[in-house]
Design an enzyme around this catalytic site. Structure first.
Site, PDB file in Angstrom:
ATOM      1  N   ARG A  17      14.734 -20.419  20.621  1.00 17.38           N
ATOM      2  CA  ARG A  17      14.329 -18.883  21.239  1.00 17.38           C
ATOM      3  C   ARG A  17      13.451 -18.125  20.420  1.00 17.38           C
ATOM      4  NH1 ARG A  17      19.611 -17.561  19.537  1.00 17.38           N
ATOM      5  NH2 ARG A  17      19.758 -15.791  18.333  1.00 17.38           N
ATOM      6  N   HIS A  18      13.816 -18.414  18.876  1.00 18.21           N
ATOM      7  CA  HIS A  18      12.655 -17.895  18.047  1.00 18.21           C
ATOM      8  C   HIS A  18      11.388 -18.597  17.719  1.00 18.21           C
ATOM      9  CE1 HIS A  18      15.837 -15.169  16.897  1.00 18.21           C
ATOM     10  NE2 HIS A  18      16.710 -16.028  16.432  1.00 18.21           N
ATOM     11  N   CYS A  62       1.048  -1.140   0.099  1.00 15.87           N
ATOM     12  CA  CYS A  62      -0.091   0.001  -0.010  1.00 15.87           C
ATOM     13  C   CYS A  62       0.744   1.119  -0.160  1.00 15.87           C
ATOM     14  CB  CYS A  62      -0.931   0.060   1.120  1.00 15.87           C
ATOM     15  SG  CYS A  62      -0.290   0.223   2.665  1.00 15.87           S
ATOM     16  N   GLY A  63       0.339   2.508   0.328  1.00 18.17           N
ATOM     17  CA  GLY A  63       1.303   3.734   0.404  1.00 18.17           C
ATOM     18  C   GLY A  63       2.370   3.691   1.340  1.00 18.17           C
ATOM     19  N   GLY A  67       2.717   1.008   3.476  1.00 21.11           N
ATOM     20  CA  GLY A  67       2.989  -0.467   3.956  1.00 21.11           C
ATOM     21  C   GLY A  67       2.225  -0.567   5.358  1.00 21.11           C
ATOM     22  N   ILE A  68       1.945   0.300   6.308  1.00 24.04           N
ATOM     23  CA  ILE A  68       1.481   0.348   7.710  1.00 24.04           C
ATOM     24  C   ILE A  68      -0.070  -0.446   7.828  1.00 24.04           C
ATOM     25  CG2 ILE A  68       1.000   1.503   9.526  1.00 24.04           C
ATOM     26  CD1 ILE A  68       3.024   3.585   8.825  1.00 24.04           C
ATOM     27  N   GLY A  69      -0.746   0.133   6.746  1.00 18.89           N
ATOM     28  CA  GLY A  69      -2.243  -0.239   7.100  1.00 18.89           C
ATOM     29  C   GLY A  69      -2.326  -1.518   6.614  1.00 18.89           C
TER      30      GLY A  69
END
Length: 142
Positions: free
Chosen positions: A132-133, A64-65, A67-69
């Site tokens: 651990r991961h 997206c613009g 990448g957050i949303g």
């Protein structure tokens, strides 16, 4: 199989990702959007995430613009670990440490050359399988 999804802002960058995938002979399924008309990114994030959870696709790429949303929306689906990456180090680390199954990128943040390098790194980096991961991923899932 790689699931692809985007909103209007991510459409052009997705075309660059598609060119890369085709050059590399990597199969993909495009869940839209299919042009740069205004649309709602949660629709495409959900479609890609559900395809991965259902086993139809191994990994996904969302754009997206910023990448957050689109990454927030994808992470609402149980079983998804979507990581927003704007550099190759983060793409490598999220695969090795988090076993991320979706890469999110911002088309207004990075250019096509860097995006392709990030995609290449994400797709070709394996999960480290370190205890651990594994334990941290279990905690996230709980």
């Amino acid at each position: 199989m790689i699931a692809l999804g985007n909103d209007a802002a991510g459409y052009t960058l997705k075309q660059e990702v598609i060119r890369y995938l085709e050059q590399e002979g990597i199969e993909y399924k495009d869940y839209g959007s299919y042009d740069d008309s205004p649309c709602d990114y949660p629709v495409y994030a959900k479609a890609v995430a559900k395809a991965i959870v259902a086993g139809e696709c191994e990994k996904g790429i969302l754009i997206c613009g910023t990448g957050i949303g689109i990454s927030i929306a994808a992470n609402k689906v149980k079983g998804i670990r979507a990581a927003l990456c704007h550099d190759t180090f983060s793409a490598q680390a999220t695969r090795e440490h988090n076993d991320a199954n979706i890469l999110a990128m911002g088309a207004r943040v990075i250019g096509p050359g860097l995006a392709v390098k990030i995609v290449d790194t994400f797709l070709h980096t394996e999960f480290s399988n370190v205890d651990r991961h594994i334990n941290r991923i279990r905690q996230i899932e709980e």
